[in-house]
Write an enzyme that holds these catalytic residues in place. Structure first.
Site, short mmCIF file in Angstrom:
data_model
loop_
_atom_site.label_atom_id
_atom_site.label_comp_id
_atom_site.label_asym_id
_atom_site.label_seq_id
_atom_site.Cartn_x
_atom_site.Cartn_y
_atom_site.Cartn_z
N LYS A 1 0.84 -1.21 0.00
CA LYS A 1 0.00 0.00 0.00
C LYS A 1 0.88 1.25 0.00
O LYS A 1 0.70 2.15 -0.81
CB LYS A 1 -0.93 0.02 1.23
CG LYS A 1 -1.84 -1.19 1.33
CD LYS A 1 -2.77 -1.11 2.52
CE LYS A 1 -2.09 -1.23 3.88
NZ LYS A 1 -1.47 -2.55 4.14
N ARG B 1 11.57 -5.84 5.21
CA ARG B 1 11.31 -4.41 4.93
C ARG B 1 12.23 -3.52 5.76
O ARG B 1 12.52 -3.79 6.91
CB ARG B 1 9.86 -4.07 5.28
CG ARG B 1 9.64 -2.56 5.31
CD ARG B 1 8.22 -2.13 5.36
NE ARG B 1 7.47 -2.70 6.45
CZ ARG B 1 6.15 -2.58 6.55
NH1 ARG B 1 5.47 -1.94 5.63
NH2 ARG B 1 5.53 -3.12 7.58
N ARG C 1 -1.16 -9.62 12.81
CA ARG C 1 -1.74 -8.59 11.92
C ARG C 1 -2.50 -9.23 10.76
O ARG C 1 -3.55 -8.74 10.35
CB ARG C 1 -0.62 -7.67 11.39
CG ARG C 1 -0.08 -6.71 12.45
CD ARG C 1 1.31 -6.21 12.12
NE ARG C 1 1.39 -5.42 10.92
CZ ARG C 1 2.53 -5.22 10.24
NH1 ARG C 1 3.67 -5.76 10.65
NH2 ARG C 1 2.52 -4.47 9.17
N ARG D 1 10.65 -1.98 11.29
CA ARG D 1 9.52 -1.60 12.15
C ARG D 1 9.32 -2.58 13.31
O ARG D 1 9.48 -3.78 13.15
CB ARG D 1 8.24 -1.54 11.30
CG ARG D 1 7.92 -0.14 10.86
CD ARG D 1 6.83 -0.06 9.82
NE ARG D 1 5.59 -0.75 10.17
CZ ARG D 1 4.49 -0.70 9.41
NH1 ARG D 1 4.50 0.02 8.29
NH2 ARG D 1 3.40 -1.35 9.75
N ARG E 1 -10.49 0.26 7.97
CA ARG E 1 -10.05 -1.14 8.10
C ARG E 1 -11.12 -2.05 8.63
O ARG E 1 -10.84 -3.23 8.87
CB ARG E 1 -8.92 -1.25 9.13
CG ARG E 1 -7.63 -0.88 8.62
CD ARG E 1 -6.61 -1.27 9.67
NE ARG E 1 -5.47 -0.49 9.36
CZ ARG E 1 -4.29 -0.96 9.04
NH1 ARG E 1 -4.04 -2.21 9.08
NH2 ARG E 1 -3.33 -0.16 8.71
P1 AP5 Z 1 4.71 -1.65 1.97
O1 AP5 Z 1 4.45 -0.79 0.79
O2 AP5 Z 1 5.37 -1.06 3.15
O3 AP5 Z 1 3.37 -2.42 2.39
P2 AP5 Z 1 2.10 -1.90 3.18
O4 AP5 Z 1 0.92 -2.55 2.52
O5 AP5 Z 1 2.09 -0.43 3.29
O6 AP5 Z 1 2.34 -2.62 4.56
P3 AP5 Z 1 2.15 -2.08 6.05
O7 AP5 Z 1 2.92 -3.01 6.92
O8 AP5 Z 1 2.45 -0.64 6.14
O9 AP5 Z 1 0.62 -2.33 6.24
P4 AP5 Z 1 -0.16 -2.37 7.56
O10 AP5 Z 1 -1.55 -2.21 7.07
O11 AP5 Z 1 0.10 -3.57 8.38
O12 AP5 Z 1 0.46 -1.18 8.41
P5 AP5 Z 1 -0.03 0.28 8.78
O13 AP5 Z 1 1.16 1.11 8.88
O14 AP5 Z 1 -1.14 0.70 7.91
O15 AP5 Z 1 5.55 -2.90 1.44
C1 AP5 Z 1 6.04 -3.90 2.34
C2 AP5 Z 1 7.43 -4.35 1.91
O16 AP5 Z 1 7.33 -5.08 0.68
C3 AP5 Z 1 8.41 -3.20 1.65
O17 AP5 Z 1 9.68 -3.62 2.04
C4 AP5 Z 1 8.34 -3.00 0.11
O18 AP5 Z 1 9.56 -2.50 -0.42
C5 AP5 Z 1 8.06 -4.42 -0.37
N1 AP5 Z 1 7.20 -4.47 -1.56
C6 AP5 Z 1 6.12 -3.70 -1.83
N2 AP5 Z 1 5.55 -4.07 -3.00
C7 AP5 Z 1 6.29 -5.12 -3.48
C8 AP5 Z 1 6.19 -5.96 -4.63
N3 AP5 Z 1 5.23 -5.78 -5.55
N4 AP5 Z 1 7.12 -6.93 -4.80
C9 AP5 Z 1 8.09 -7.12 -3.87
N5 AP5 Z 1 8.24 -6.35 -2.75
C10 AP5 Z 1 7.34 -5.37 -2.55
O19 AP5 Z 1 -0.65 0.04 10.23
C11 AP5 Z 1 0.20 -0.33 11.31
C12 AP5 Z 1 -0.63 -0.47 12.58
O20 AP5 Z 1 -1.24 0.80 12.90
C13 AP5 Z 1 -1.80 -1.45 12.53
O21 AP5 Z 1 -1.38 -2.77 12.77
C14 AP5 Z 1 -2.71 -0.89 13.62
O22 AP5 Z 1 -2.23 -1.24 14.90
C15 AP5 Z 1 -2.54 0.62 13.45
N6 AP5 Z 1 -3.54 1.18 12.52
C16 AP5 Z 1 -3.28 1.79 11.33
N7 AP5 Z 1 -4.43 2.17 10.73
C17 AP5 Z 1 -5.44 1.78 11.57
C18 AP5 Z 1 -6.86 1.85 11.48
N8 AP5 Z 1 -7.48 2.39 10.43
N9 AP5 Z 1 -7.58 1.36 12.53
C19 AP5 Z 1 -6.98 0.82 13.60
N10 AP5 Z 1 -5.63 0.69 13.73
C20 AP5 Z 1 -4.88 1.16 12.72
MG MG Z 2 2.16 0.98 4.88
#
Ligand code: AP5
Ligand code: MG
Length: 218
Positions: A13, A127, A171, A160, A88
């Protein structure tokens, strides 16, 4: 255009959002990034959010909905939004609809990036993120030119806290139970578009870009 990008942890994402915001002049709002910044700054909200994030659990709705509402009320939100990691749950999606209605805005599309679990675990454990500008790297698929240094701003790269294997599994479990039901919510509104996120980064982006170009010219 106001777009939601969704998908399991590690789907890409943030990686795709970086490209989409440049090409389509969208304001990137990532609730995960907002929480991580609050943790870094040591605010009360950050301390509270960290308790949930470190366990891989969702931060309670009363915190996250309030933050998004405040952010969307600012004038720069009128120009086009990219919501990453929010909503979410079906409850958050309903709360977002209410906020958008109050602000006379609407969601144009929900893009879901889909990847199998084995690949997600492999990506997240490799990552690395820039402490300074937030850019994303991957030791396997998208390594920085110099070890532990950001290509864009020379900031330090870090792993992270929630990218340990046990937290990643939690997760994923939470995503399957609490976020997947949201797909039906947006499918019924005819907003849902799914893209194969297991392809290479540029191939995933080509599919998203083609879809957004079409949407823009509608
Ligand atoms: P990356 O682009 O970082 O993936 P991402 O989908 O953004 O993954 P996140 O871990 O950020 O998602 P998340 O939803 O768990 O975390 P968030 O920060 O939103 O890519 C991942 C890796 O793969 C990178 O190294 C990249 O280079 C590589 N990559 C990407 N695309 C690729 C491809 N095509 N091929 C190969 N490699 C690739 O949330 C974190 C926490 O915050 C949650 O767990 C929760 O506790 C809280 N939170 C956030 N939003 C909410 C909400 N709305 N409600 C409640 N709690 C929330
Ligand atoms: Mg992200």
């Amino acid at each position: 255009m106001n777009i939601i990008i969704m998908g399991p942890p590690g789907a890409g994402k943030g990686t795709q959002a970086e490209k989409m915001t440049k090409d389509f002049a969208l304001l990137h709002i990532s609730t995960g990034d907002i929480f991580r910044n609050a943790v870094k700054e040591g605010t009360e909200m950050g301390k509270k959010a960290k308790e949930y994030m470190d366990k891989g659990l969702l931060v309670p709705d009363e915190i996250v909905v309030g933050i998004v509402k405040e952010r969307l009320s600012r004038p720069d939100s009128k120009e086009g939004l990219l919501l990453d990691g929010f909503p979410r749950t079906v409850e958050q999606a309903e709360a977002l609809d209410k906020v958008m209605q109050e602000l006379e805005l609407k969601i144009n599309a929900v893009i879901s990036v889909d990847v199998n679990e084995e690949e997600l675990i492999s990506r997240l454990t490799a990552r690395r993120v820039c402490r300074n500008c937030g850019a994303n790297f991957n030791l396997k698929y998208n390594p920085p030119k110099v070890r532990n240094i950001c290509d864009h701003c020379s900031g330090e790269l870090y792993h992270r806290d929630d990218d340990t294997i046990d937290t990643v599994k939690e997760r994923l479990d939470i995503y399957n139970k609490q976020t997947l039901p949201m797909i039906e919510y947006y499918r019924q509104k005819n907003l849902y578009f799914s893209v194969d996120g297991a392809q290479q980064i540029n191939q995933v982006y080509a599919a998203i870009k083609a879809y957004l170009e079409k949407l823009k010219n509608k």
